[in-house]
Structures are given as structure tokens and as C-alpha cells.
Design a protein around this motif. Structure first.
Motif, PDB file in Angstrom:
ATOM      1  N   ARG A 200     104.410   4.604  52.460  1.00  0.00           N
ATOM      2  CA  ARG A 200     103.815   5.651  51.632  1.00  0.00           C
ATOM      3  C   ARG A 200     103.371   6.845  52.473  1.00  0.00           C
ATOM      4  O   ARG A 200     102.738   7.744  51.994  1.00  0.00           O
ATOM      5  CB  ARG A 200     102.620   5.094  50.865  1.00  0.00           C
ATOM      6  N   ARG A 202     101.065   6.907  54.587  1.00  0.00           N
ATOM      7  CA  ARG A 202      99.613   6.979  54.451  1.00  0.00           C
ATOM      8  C   ARG A 202      98.940   6.644  55.779  1.00  0.00           C
ATOM      9  O   ARG A 202      97.942   7.233  56.151  1.00  0.00           O
ATOM     10  CB  ARG A 202      99.207   5.969  53.370  1.00  0.00           C
ATOM     11  N   GLY A 203      99.551   5.638  56.495  1.00  0.00           N
ATOM     12  CA  GLY A 203      98.939   5.156  57.732  1.00  0.00           C
ATOM     13  C   GLY A 203      98.703   6.273  58.739  1.00  0.00           C
ATOM     14  O   GLY A 203      97.598   6.432  59.269  1.00  0.00           O
ATOM     15  N   LEU A 207      95.042   7.601  58.011  1.00  0.00           N
ATOM     16  CA  LEU A 207      94.230   6.726  58.859  1.00  0.00           C
ATOM     17  C   LEU A 207      94.350   7.039  60.351  1.00  0.00           C
ATOM     18  O   LEU A 207      93.522   6.607  61.145  1.00  0.00           O
ATOM     19  CB  LEU A 207      94.655   5.265  58.648  1.00  0.00           C
ATOM     20  N   VAL A 226      95.566  -9.747  59.902  1.00  0.00           N
ATOM     21  CA  VAL A 226      95.874  -8.861  61.024  1.00  0.00           C
ATOM     22  C   VAL A 226      96.191  -9.724  62.251  1.00  0.00           C
ATOM     23  O   VAL A 226      95.478 -10.701  62.522  1.00  0.00           O
ATOM     24  CB  VAL A 226      94.683  -7.917  61.301  1.00  0.00           C
ATOM     25  N   ASN A 243      99.844  -5.859  60.223  1.00  0.00           N
ATOM     26  CA  ASN A 243      99.017  -6.125  59.051  1.00  0.00           C
ATOM     27  C   ASN A 243      99.926  -6.629  57.938  1.00  0.00           C
ATOM     28  O   ASN A 243     100.932  -6.014  57.629  1.00  0.00           O
ATOM     29  CB  ASN A 243      98.293  -4.851  58.606  1.00  0.00           C
ATOM     30  N   SER A 247      96.732  -4.383  51.451  1.00  0.00           N
ATOM     31  CA  SER A 247      95.878  -3.232  51.776  1.00  0.00           C
ATOM     32  C   SER A 247      94.843  -2.990  50.670  1.00  0.00           C
ATOM     33  O   SER A 247      94.896  -1.978  49.971  1.00  0.00           O
ATOM     34  CB  SER A 247      96.722  -1.968  51.989  1.00  0.00           C
ATOM     35  N   PHE A 250      93.111   0.221  49.236  1.00  0.00           N
ATOM     36  CA  PHE A 250      93.810   1.106  48.297  1.00  0.00           C
ATOM     37  C   PHE A 250      94.155   0.248  47.088  1.00  0.00           C
ATOM     38  O   PHE A 250      94.288  -0.965  47.188  1.00  0.00           O
ATOM     39  CB  PHE A 250      95.077   1.672  48.954  1.00  0.00           C
ATOM     40  N   GLU A 258     103.577  -4.737  57.898  1.00  0.00           N
ATOM     41  CA  GLU A 258     103.695  -3.501  58.669  1.00  0.00           C
ATOM     42  C   GLU A 258     103.175  -3.699  60.085  1.00  0.00           C
ATOM     43  O   GLU A 258     102.311  -4.537  60.331  1.00  0.00           O
ATOM     44  CB  GLU A 258     102.975  -2.346  57.971  1.00  0.00           C
ATOM     45  N   HIS A 260     101.803  -1.514  63.584  1.00  0.00           N
ATOM     46  CA  HIS A 260     101.496  -0.309  64.344  1.00  0.00           C
ATOM     47  C   HIS A 260     101.855  -0.637  65.794  1.00  0.00           C
ATOM     48  O   HIS A 260     101.330  -1.587  66.369  1.00  0.00           O
ATOM     49  CB  HIS A 260     100.016   0.033  64.211  1.00  0.00           C
ATOM     50  N   ARG A 282      92.216 -11.412  62.259  1.00  0.00           N
ATOM     51  CA  ARG A 282      91.221 -11.482  61.162  1.00  0.00           C
ATOM     52  C   ARG A 282      91.916 -11.458  59.798  1.00  0.00           C
ATOM     53  O   ARG A 282      93.116 -11.194  59.699  1.00  0.00           O
ATOM     54  CB  ARG A 282      90.239 -10.301  61.249  1.00  0.00           C
ATOM     55  N   GLU A 284      92.466  -9.723  56.029  1.00  0.00           N
ATOM     56  CA  GLU A 284      92.475  -8.369  55.486  1.00  0.00           C
ATOM     57  C   GLU A 284      91.202  -8.174  54.660  1.00  0.00           C
ATOM     58  O   GLU A 284      90.744  -9.100  54.016  1.00  0.00           O
ATOM     59  CB  GLU A 284      93.667  -8.244  54.535  1.00  0.00           C
ATOM     60  N   LYS A 285      90.654  -6.934  54.688  1.00  0.00           N
ATOM     61  CA  LYS A 285      89.414  -6.693  53.936  1.00  0.00           C
ATOM     62  C   LYS A 285      89.523  -5.418  53.112  1.00  0.00           C
ATOM     63  O   LYS A 285      90.312  -4.524  53.442  1.00  0.00           O
ATOM     64  CB  LYS A 285      88.232  -6.523  54.910  1.00  0.00           C
ATOM     65  N   LEU A 293      87.734   1.754  57.515  1.00  0.00           N
ATOM     66  CA  LEU A 293      89.003   1.038  57.760  1.00  0.00           C
ATOM     67  C   LEU A 293      89.618   1.526  59.067  1.00  0.00           C
ATOM     68  O   LEU A 293      90.028   0.735  59.921  1.00  0.00           O
ATOM     69  CB  LEU A 293      89.976   1.264  56.585  1.00  0.00           C
ATOM     70  N   ILE A 297      90.538  -0.585  62.442  1.00  0.00           N
ATOM     71  CA  ILE A 297      91.892  -0.673  63.035  1.00  0.00           C
ATOM     72  C   ILE A 297      91.816  -0.345  64.533  1.00  0.00           C
ATOM     73  O   ILE A 297      92.469  -0.993  65.356  1.00  0.00           O
ATOM     74  CB  ILE A 297      92.884   0.253  62.291  1.00  0.00           C
ATOM     75  N   ASP A 300      90.720  -3.398  66.123  1.00  0.00           N
ATOM     76  CA  ASP A 300      91.820  -4.382  66.125  1.00  0.00           C
ATOM     77  C   ASP A 300      92.768  -4.097  67.292  1.00  0.00           C
ATOM     78  O   ASP A 300      93.259  -5.029  67.942  1.00  0.00           O
ATOM     79  CB  ASP A 300      92.617  -4.323  64.809  1.00  0.00           C
TER      80      ASP A 300
END
Ligand code: RBF
Ligand code: MG
Length: 309
Positions: A200, A202-203, A207, A226, A243, A247, A250, A258, A260, A282, A284-285, A293, A297, A300
Motif C-alpha cells: 500500500r 504505507r511503510g 512509518l 515480528v 512482520n 497490521s 490500521f 512483509e 524490512h 514479539r 503484533e500489536k 508504531l 519498529i 525491533d
């Protein structure tokens, strides 16, 4: 390794064939031990080490209702068996017709006449022939009759001897996110393969941590969360954080896998990618805002760097 994918290509029997037979899903430490026993025996009698497997996995042909997620798809299974040092891999195209072969026909025609089996290494729960009618006792009888040796191998245990290593155990471990324990039972990191697809966007934009979204070709995906990972793409290996999940910060509720990739700024859309799971970090939260968030990350990544260094 010579890979034979059709029974028609088994024209002349192998010289002193030493074989093992199985589905080998996961090519785990127990399977690897069978391969080593086959190789040792083949060395001792100047023979050929052979693994016999089935494709598609018999469960795909026999029971249509519940389909187990496979640990290793065909391409990876072949790669891993090749790495074990086996000379020949015979992949029997598994069909309903093949499954209906009586135990004796399977042994006499396929193993003895076509392959030329002189010794066979199997686990003590080995079953063969129509409706799994043949067991190790019957195999030994056939061994006497058709002049091959039957070597029964013990099940391998986890290093702490707590459990028997099996494909079922590995599926459970991966689905529970216990990738560190999965590693101990397969003798390598659990890996998923797929292709990078556009996300999307978005990352990176929102972020500050762009991710490669993966369309999995593999079936068995680790539990949402994660993970510290290594990533193989464009012929290199990188460190990363993965991850897996929805998510929840959102609200679009779309399941994604996904990664990184650390210290990386290339666009790798459509590329093939492999992700090796080193350690779970961990769950996901749902975060109350993008800033929290984003700083999680960042933490992380620090955690992953410490794990991967
Ligand atoms: N999204 C969440 O809603 N909750 C999380 O706990 C969460 N953890 C993440 C951890 C890492 C290391 C990465 C790379 C992403 C994480 N995301 C999480 C996903 C993030 O929302 C997603 O990358 C962007 O929304 C772009 O799809
Ligand atoms: Mg992304």
C-alpha cells in the motif's frame, strides 16, 4: 544428483542400489539421518545411494478434505536432498492408480526389478503398498525372497531428547512461531519463498520503514508476529525484520507477510525472495498512533541487529 521424474526413465537397474523411501516433507534431521545411512551403506558396497519420493505429496491425491501445509515444496525438497549427498532422487508421480499397487507389486516391480534394490533403509513405522498394507516385517520377508537387506533406522530425537522429530512436530512449531526450535529439528533456518508484490506504499511513506510485501509460494507460514530474519534476493543475503499479520494499527484487516531489509534502498518488485526465520521477537500489536508504531519498529530493528550480529 541425478533426478528421475518418470518411472519410464528407469530403464536399467542401478548398480547395488541402496535406497530410502518417503515423503520427506521438511527434509528434517530424521530424513537427513536416513540419507546418511543410505550413503554409508552405498559406500560400503560400492553402490548407488538413492532416495525415492512422491510428487505430488500423497495426501494431495488421497484425501481431499484437509490439506496439511507442506514444509518444503518440491523445488526446495530437491535442493535439500541434493545437499545431503544422495546420488539419485527418484520422484514417483503419485496417482490413485499408483496408490492402488499391492505391497508385493510395489516391492517386486518398482524396488527390485526397476531400481535394483540391494538394501533399503527405513524408519520402524514405514508403511507401503495399497492402503499402507505393508510394514517392516513384510518388507523383511520380501527382502529374504528378493535378496535385499532391510535396515531399520531409529527415529531421531530433539537435541534435548524431549520429542521425536517429525514433519508434524515441525508444522506445529512453525505455526506456533517457535522458529528457533524448528531450526533445531530441521538443521537449518525455516525458510519461506515467494515473490515481492507492491503493497500500500504505507511503510516507507507513513512509518519511515519501507517493506517488501511477499506473495508466498510456500504453504507453511509462521504465526503472526515480528521476527529477526535473513533475506535472500538479487543473489545476496541481507539482514532484516519480518512482520506477519494484519497490521492491526490500521483497519484494513489484510493479511501480509512483509520484510524490512536493513541498510537497503533498492526496489525489488516482482523479484523472487527467500526469508529465513532466525528468532521470534514479539506479537503484533495495535498501536494508538503511527508514531508509537514507528518507534516500536525502530526498537525491533535494534533487537534484530543484536540477534543477527
Ligand atoms: N503493524 C501493526 O499494526 N502492529 C505491529 O505491531 C507492527 N509491527 C511491525 C514490525 C515491523 C518490524 C515491521 C516492519 C512492520 C510492523 N507492522 C506492524 C506493520 C506496519 O504497519 C506495515 O509495515 C505498514 O503498515 C505497511 O504495510
Ligand atoms: Mg510494504
Amino acid at each position: 544428483m541425478n533426478v528421475i521424474e518418470s518411472i519410464n526413465n528407469l530403464t536399467t537397474p542401478f548398480n547395488n542400489a541402496v535406497i530410502t523411501i518417503g515423503n520427506f516433507d521438511g527434509v528434517h534431521i530424521g530424513h537427513q539421518a536416513l540419507f546418511h545411512e543410505v550413503i554409508e551403506k552405498a559406500d560400503a558396497i560400492n553402490g548407488t545411494s538413492i532416495a525415492v519420493t512422491f510428487e505430488p505429496h500423497p495426501s494431495r491425491v488421497l484425501n481431499k478434505k484437509y490439506q496439511l501445509p507442506l514444509i518444503t515444496l518440491y523445488e526446495q525438497k530437491v535442493e535439500l536432498i541434493e545437499k545431503s549427498g544422495i546420488d539419485v532422487l527418484i520422484c514417483i508421480p503419485f496417482t490413485k492408480k499408483f496408490a492402488s499397487f499391492p505391497a508385493q507389486l510395489f516391492v517386486e516391480d518398482l524396488l527390485v526389478k526397476h531400481i535394483g534394490t540391494k538394501a533399503i533403509v527405513v524408519g520402524n513405522d514405514y508403511r507401503f503398498g495399497k492402503n499402507r498394507e505393508g510394514d517392516t516385517d513384510l518388507l523383511k520377508k520380501f527382502g529374504d525372497r528378493f535378496n535385499f537387506e532391510v535396515i531399520i533406522s531409529n527415529w531421531k530425537q530433539m537435541p534435548d531428547r524431549s520429542e521425536r522429530i517429525s514433519s508434524t512436530l515441525i508444522r506445529e512449531l512453525v505455526l506456533a512461531g517457535d522458529v528457533a526450535k524448528a531450526q533445531k529439528s530441521i538443521g537449518r533456518y525455516y525458510q519461506i519463498r515467494g515473490q515481492v508484490v507492491s503493497g500500500r506504499n504505507r511503510g516507507g511513506r507513513l512509518l519511515g520503514f519501507p517493506t517488501a510485501n511477499i506473495n508466498l509460494t510456500d504453504e507453511l507460514c509462521p504465526k503472526a508476529g515480528v521476527y529477526a530474519v535473513t533475506v535472500e534476493c538479487i543473489n545476496k543475503t541481507f539482514n532484516g525484520v519480518a512482520n506477519i499479520g494484519y497490521s492491526p494499527t490500521f483497519d484494513d484487516n489484510i493479511f501480509t507477510v512483509e520484510v524490512h531489509i536493513l541498510n537497503f534502498n533498492k526496489i525489488i518488485n516482482n523479484q523472487r525472495i527467500r526469508v529465513n526465520f532466525i528468532q521470534r521477537i514479539r506479537d503484533e500489536k495495535k498501536f494508538s498512533n503511527i508514531k508509537t508504531l514507528s518507534s516500536q519498529i525502530e526498537k525491533d530493528i535494534k533487537t534484530a541487529e543484536a540477534i543477527l550480529k
